[in-house]
Design a protein around this motif. Structure first.
Motif, mmCIF file in Angstrom:
data_model
loop_
_atom_site.group_PDB
_atom_site.id
_atom_site.type_symbol
_atom_site.label_atom_id
_atom_site.label_comp_id
_atom_site.label_asym_id
_atom_site.label_seq_id
_atom_site.Cartn_x
_atom_site.Cartn_y
_atom_site.Cartn_z
ATOM 1 N N TRP A 20 0.853 -1.203 0.000
ATOM 2 C CA TRP A 20 0.000 0.000 0.000
ATOM 3 C C TRP A 20 0.878 1.239 0.000
ATOM 4 O O TRP A 20 2.041 1.192 0.408
ATOM 5 C CB TRP A 20 -0.943 0.017 1.210
ATOM 6 N N VAL A 21 0.315 2.332 -0.482
ATOM 7 C CA VAL A 21 1.077 3.571 -0.616
ATOM 8 C C VAL A 21 0.113 4.748 -0.554
ATOM 9 O O VAL A 21 -1.059 4.638 -0.915
ATOM 10 C CB VAL A 21 1.864 3.574 -1.950
ATOM 11 N N GLU A 22 0.614 5.881 -0.055
ATOM 12 C CA GLU A 22 -0.143 7.138 -0.042
ATOM 13 C C GLU A 22 0.529 8.102 -1.000
ATOM 14 O O GLU A 22 1.754 8.278 -0.956
ATOM 15 C CB GLU A 22 -0.196 7.750 1.364
ATOM 16 N N ALA A 23 -0.283 8.746 -1.852
ATOM 17 C CA ALA A 23 0.272 9.670 -2.837
ATOM 18 C C ALA A 23 -0.756 10.749 -3.148
ATOM 19 O O ALA A 23 -1.946 10.603 -2.853
ATOM 20 C CB ALA A 23 0.675 8.926 -4.107
ATOM 21 N N LYS A 24 -0.265 11.838 -3.763
ATOM 22 C CA LYS A 24 -1.105 12.995 -4.079
ATOM 23 C C LYS A 24 -1.143 13.195 -5.588
ATOM 24 O O LYS A 24 -0.103 13.188 -6.250
ATOM 25 C CB LYS A 24 -0.540 14.247 -3.393
ATOM 26 N N THR A 25 -2.352 13.373 -6.119
ATOM 27 C CA THR A 25 -2.516 13.586 -7.550
ATOM 28 C C THR A 25 -2.152 15.023 -7.928
ATOM 29 O O THR A 25 -1.919 15.873 -7.061
ATOM 30 C CB THR A 25 -3.967 13.285 -7.968
ATOM 31 N N LEU A 26 -2.143 15.298 -9.230
ATOM 32 C CA LEU A 26 -1.800 16.632 -9.703
ATOM 33 C C LEU A 26 -2.836 17.676 -9.307
ATOM 34 O O LEU A 26 -2.496 18.859 -9.161
ATOM 35 C CB LEU A 26 -1.634 16.617 -11.230
ATOM 36 N N GLY A 36 -4.600 17.638 -6.453
ATOM 37 C CA GLY A 36 -4.722 17.826 -5.008
ATOM 38 C C GLY A 36 -5.452 16.752 -4.238
ATOM 39 O O GLY A 36 -5.724 16.943 -3.054
ATOM 40 N N TYR A 37 -5.741 15.592 -4.831
ATOM 41 C CA TYR A 37 -6.395 14.492 -4.113
ATOM 42 C C TYR A 37 -5.321 13.615 -3.462
ATOM 43 O O TYR A 37 -4.383 13.166 -4.138
ATOM 44 C CB TYR A 37 -7.231 13.635 -5.055
ATOM 45 N N THR A 39 -4.028 13.238 -13.070
ATOM 46 C CA THR A 39 -5.155 13.824 -12.340
ATOM 47 C C THR A 39 -6.102 12.714 -11.910
ATOM 48 O O THR A 39 -5.935 11.547 -12.281
ATOM 49 C CB THR A 39 -5.895 14.843 -13.215
ATOM 50 N N ILE A 40 -7.122 13.089 -11.138
ATOM 51 C CA ILE A 40 -8.064 12.079 -10.643
ATOM 52 C C ILE A 40 -8.853 11.458 -11.795
ATOM 53 O O ILE A 40 -9.170 10.267 -11.770
ATOM 54 C CB ILE A 40 -9.008 12.714 -9.587
ATOM 55 N N ARG A 57 -7.899 12.976 1.507
ATOM 56 C CA ARG A 57 -8.157 14.418 1.478
ATOM 57 C C ARG A 57 -8.520 14.835 0.069
ATOM 58 O O ARG A 57 -7.969 14.310 -0.907
ATOM 59 C CB ARG A 57 -6.936 15.208 1.968
ATOM 60 N N LYS A 58 -9.441 15.794 -0.004
ATOM 61 C CA LYS A 58 -9.834 16.365 -1.284
ATOM 62 C C LYS A 58 -9.518 17.851 -1.292
ATOM 63 O O LYS A 58 -9.464 18.481 -0.243
ATOM 64 C CB LYS A 58 -11.337 16.172 -1.519
#
Length: 316
Positions: free
Chosen positions: A159-165, A167-168, A215-216, A254-255
Motif C-alpha cells: 500500500w502507498v499514499e500519494a497525491k494527484t496533480l 490535489g487528491y 489527475t483524478i 483528502r480532497k
C-alpha cells in the motif's frame, strides 16, 4: 392471647379488611368484584386523542437522480429519496455528503466482466433533481478476492499514499499472486522473502509514479482498464512471475476545497462519452431486474438494456 408483634399485625390487618368489606358491600367476608374507575390504578381510562392516523413514510419523500462524473460512460445510474423540505431542514442540503456505491458494470457500457469492481461516489452538489457526484473510493467484492486465493502460491500485498496533480490524497492497496514459470514442473510456486520484498518495493514505486503524474480523472481511467496491475506484472517478471495483480482498494484521504467550477467540468456534456444514437436505441429492449438493497428496507429496481435479436437470424 398473641404475644408476637407479627401475629398482632396479622390480626389487625384482617379486621381492617373485614370492616372495608362491610362498608363497601354490606356483607361480611365478601368483596365487590366491581370497582369504580379511579380507585384502582391498574384500570386504564384510555389515552386522550385516540389512535393516530398511519401515514406512508414514502409519501413525504422526494426522489433525486445520481449523475456520474466524466470518466464513466453512463450519465445517470440510480436514484435516492430524501424527506421533503420542512422548515429549516432543506432537502438539497441534507442529501449533500452522501456516499453512493455502484459497480463498474452499472457505470460503464459493455463492462459486465468488471461487475466485481465497486466504485464509491460522493454527492457534492445538487442542481434541481440531479445530484452531481465525485470520486470517493474504490473496492473489490469479496467473492472475487476469494477466487484468487489458492494453495501453493504466495500472496503479496503493498500500500502507498500519494497525491494527484489536482490535489487528491489517495491511499492505494495492491494485491498480487505468484504463479508457475515457463516449463516449470514443480507443483508449488512460493517466493522467497527477499523476492517478496523486491516485488513489494516495485509495487509501491509504480503506484506512486502513476498517482503523482496524473489527475483524478486520468487515474480513474487507469483503474477501469487495470493498466497499473499489468505494469506491475511486467516489471516483476524478472524477479518472480506474477498473476492476478490488481489495485484492490482505493481510499480518498483528502480532497481539494470544493470548487463548483471544477465540479461542473467533471459533469460537462462535451467531456462525456458519446451516447447511443437513435438507430442503435431502436435495437434495444428493456429488461427489469428487481433487487433488494443491502441492509435496507426499501427495494429498488435496476433497468438494463439488451440488444434485440435480428428477425433474419431467427428465420434461419
Amino acid at each position: 392471647f398473641f404475644f408476637s408483634s407479627r401475629r398482632r399485625h396479622t390480626r389487625c390487618s384482617g379486621v381492617s379488611w373485614a370492616r372495608r368489606c362491610v362498608q363497601e358491600t354490606g356483607t361480611w367476608g365478601q368483596k365487590s368484584s366491581e370497582m369504580t374507575i379511579g380507585k384502582n390504578k391498574r384500570i386504564s381510562r384510555g389515552k386522550k386523542g385516540g389512535k393516530k392516523k398511519t401515514i406512508d413514510p414514502l409519501s413525504r419523500k422526494e426522489w433525486f437522480e445520481f449523475r456520474a462524473p466524466v470518466p464513466f460512460e453512463k450519465r445517470f445510474f440510480g436514484k435516492t429519496c430524501v424527506t421533503r423540505t420542512t422548515g429549516q431542514k432543506i432537502a438539497s442540503e441534507v442529501i449533500k455528503g452522501r456516499v453512493v456505491e455502484a459497480t463498474l458494470a452499472d457505470l460503464n457500457n459493455n463492462a459486465d466482466n468488471l461487475a466485481w469492481r465497486k466504485i464509491k461516489l460522493q454527492i457534492e452538489d445538487v442542481q434541481g433533481r440531479n445530484c452531481l457526484t465525485n470520486f470517493h473510493g474504490m473496492d473489490t467484492t469479496r467473492d472475487k478476492l476469494c477466487q484468487f486465493i489458492r494453495k501453493w502460491q504466495t500472496m503479496i500485498e503493498a500500500w502507498v499514499e500519494a497525491k494527484t496533480l489536482d490535489g487528491y490524497v489517495l491511499r492505494l492497496f495492491c494485491t498480487g499472486f505468484t504463479t508457475k514459470g515457463p516449463n516449470q514442473r514443480k507443483r508449488t510456486s512460493y517466493a522467497r522473502h527477499s523476492q517478496v520484498k523486491q516485488i513489494r518495493r516495485k509495487m509501491m514505486d509504480i503506484m506512486t509514479k502513476e498517482v503523482t503524474t496524473s489527475t483524478i480523472t486520468e487515474l480513474i481511467k487507469k483503474f477501469n482498464t487495470e493498466s497499473i496491475g499489468e505494469q506491475i506484472e511486467t516489471a516483476c517478471k524478472q524477479i518472480y512471475p506474477l498473476q492476478n495483480v490488481i489495485v484492490r482498494k482505493v481510499k480518498t484521504l483528502r480532497k481539494p476545497k470544493g470548487d463548483i467550477g471544477k465540479l461542473q467540468e467533471l459533469h460537462d456534456e462535451r467531456n462525456m462519452p458519446a451516447i447511443l444514437e437513435e438507430d442503435e436505441a431502436k435495437n434495444l429492449s428493456l429488461i427489469h431486474i428487481s433487487e433488494p438493497t443491502r441492509q435496507a428496507e426499501i427495494s429498488y429496481a435496476v433497468f438494463c438494456l439488451k440488444k434485440k435479436k435480428n428477425s433474419n437470424s431467427l428465420q434461419h
